[in-house]
Design a protein around this motif. Sequence first.
Motif, mmCIF file in Angstrom:
data_model
loop_
_atom_site.group_PDB
_atom_site.id
_atom_site.type_symbol
_atom_site.label_atom_id
_atom_site.label_comp_id
_atom_site.label_asym_id
_atom_site.label_seq_id
_atom_site.Cartn_x
_atom_site.Cartn_y
_atom_site.Cartn_z
ATOM 1 N N LYS A 150 0.808 -1.224 0.000
ATOM 2 C CA LYS A 150 0.000 0.000 0.000
ATOM 3 C C LYS A 150 0.841 1.273 0.000
ATOM 4 N N ALA A 151 2.122 1.184 -0.368
ATOM 5 C CA ALA A 151 2.934 2.387 -0.514
ATOM 6 C C ALA A 151 2.470 3.133 -1.763
ATOM 7 N N ILE A 152 2.527 4.471 -1.683
ATOM 8 C CA ILE A 152 1.826 5.304 -2.650
ATOM 9 C C ILE A 152 2.781 6.160 -3.466
ATOM 10 N N GLY A 153 2.537 6.198 -4.781
ATOM 11 C CA GLY A 153 3.063 7.238 -5.634
ATOM 12 C C GLY A 153 4.525 7.138 -6.006
ATOM 13 N N MET A 154 5.063 8.278 -6.444
ATOM 14 C CA MET A 154 6.408 8.377 -7.014
ATOM 15 C C MET A 154 7.467 7.722 -6.146
ATOM 16 N N MET A 155 7.474 8.073 -4.850
ATOM 17 C CA MET A 155 8.532 7.590 -3.960
ATOM 18 C C MET A 155 8.026 6.516 -3.006
ATOM 19 N N GLN A 156 6.811 5.983 -3.323
ATOM 20 C CA GLN A 156 6.249 4.870 -2.560
ATOM 21 C C GLN A 156 6.184 5.196 -1.065
ATOM 22 N N LEU A 157 5.442 6.230 -0.774
ATOM 23 C CA LEU A 157 5.276 6.723 0.589
ATOM 24 C C LEU A 157 4.214 5.900 1.300
ATOM 25 N N MET A 158 4.549 5.355 2.464
ATOM 26 C CA MET A 158 3.588 4.597 3.249
ATOM 27 C C MET A 158 2.576 5.550 3.877
ATOM 28 N N PRO A 159 1.305 5.142 3.956
ATOM 29 C CA PRO A 159 0.284 6.032 4.518
ATOM 30 C C PRO A 159 0.623 6.535 5.918
ATOM 31 N N ARG A 160 1.197 5.692 6.753
ATOM 32 C CA ARG A 160 1.546 6.132 8.110
ATOM 33 C C ARG A 160 2.612 7.219 8.078
ATOM 34 N N THR A 161 3.597 7.069 7.192
ATOM 35 C CA THR A 161 4.634 8.085 7.056
ATOM 36 C C THR A 161 4.048 9.376 6.498
ATOM 37 N N ALA A 162 3.120 9.234 5.538
ATOM 38 C CA ALA A 162 2.464 10.414 4.975
ATOM 39 C C ALA A 162 1.708 11.176 6.049
ATOM 40 N N ALA A 163 1.014 10.456 6.931
ATOM 41 C CA ALA A 163 0.279 11.112 8.009
ATOM 42 C C ALA A 163 1.230 11.842 8.947
#
Length: 237
Positions: A150-163
């Motif tokens: 479930k890592a997201i986008g260009m740099m594969q950001l994890m939702p918890r890290t994004a929060a």
Amino acid sequence: MVPIAACVAEASAAYHVEQAKIAAIMQNGLPAGVERGGRIGPMGIPVQWLPVFEMMGMQSADVVDDACENIFAGTWILAYVASLQDAGVYGGGSYAARPVHISAQVAERRRAWSQVVQRAAALTGVPAGLIDAVITVESGYQPRAVSSAKAIGMMQLMPRTAAMLGGDPWDAEQNIFMDSRYLAQLARQFNGDLQLTLAAYNAGPAAVTRSGYRIPAFTETRGYVPKVLSLYSSLQQ
């Protein structure tokens, strides 16, 4: 002493490399502990790889003298080269050092996002070439990429890290800025050690600290760190 066949089978399972490929390399190998023509042991590993294995926490003496360790190390190289090819990076021959190339599609996307990468570098202090290499490895510059974790986008950001960072990881520019800030945080946490910074980015900082401030013994992470470093050295802007 573990039978060689058992070592081959275990290395094959660990790194998802066919046993036949390992056996083919070993046909031109050397006895354990023997160096000839700059190559060592049953897999004929070039001596230039020894510092990489040291960085990964493997003792050079073990790779040289222990047949099973040599087989594991050589199989890891085969898996690493295959992963570069899967990422669009071409390198013919199992162990040969050669220039790094990327696919035309990734190169085009890379050019399109170069100014954003440069701005992220200016804002965070992370080298543009490093941001570039991480994006290339993580997603090939695909803004809508989502991993199985479930890592997201260009740099594969994890939702918890994004929060934690605050921002919208689905916004491609924010994704790059947020993850570049995260890289900067990790670099400060690990005193500028690039290998540990990348290992923490891939496996999490807790995994690195639990491993005694060494690259964790995860197959993915041990492949990820040298892959990004290879691209970083070749793709610096």
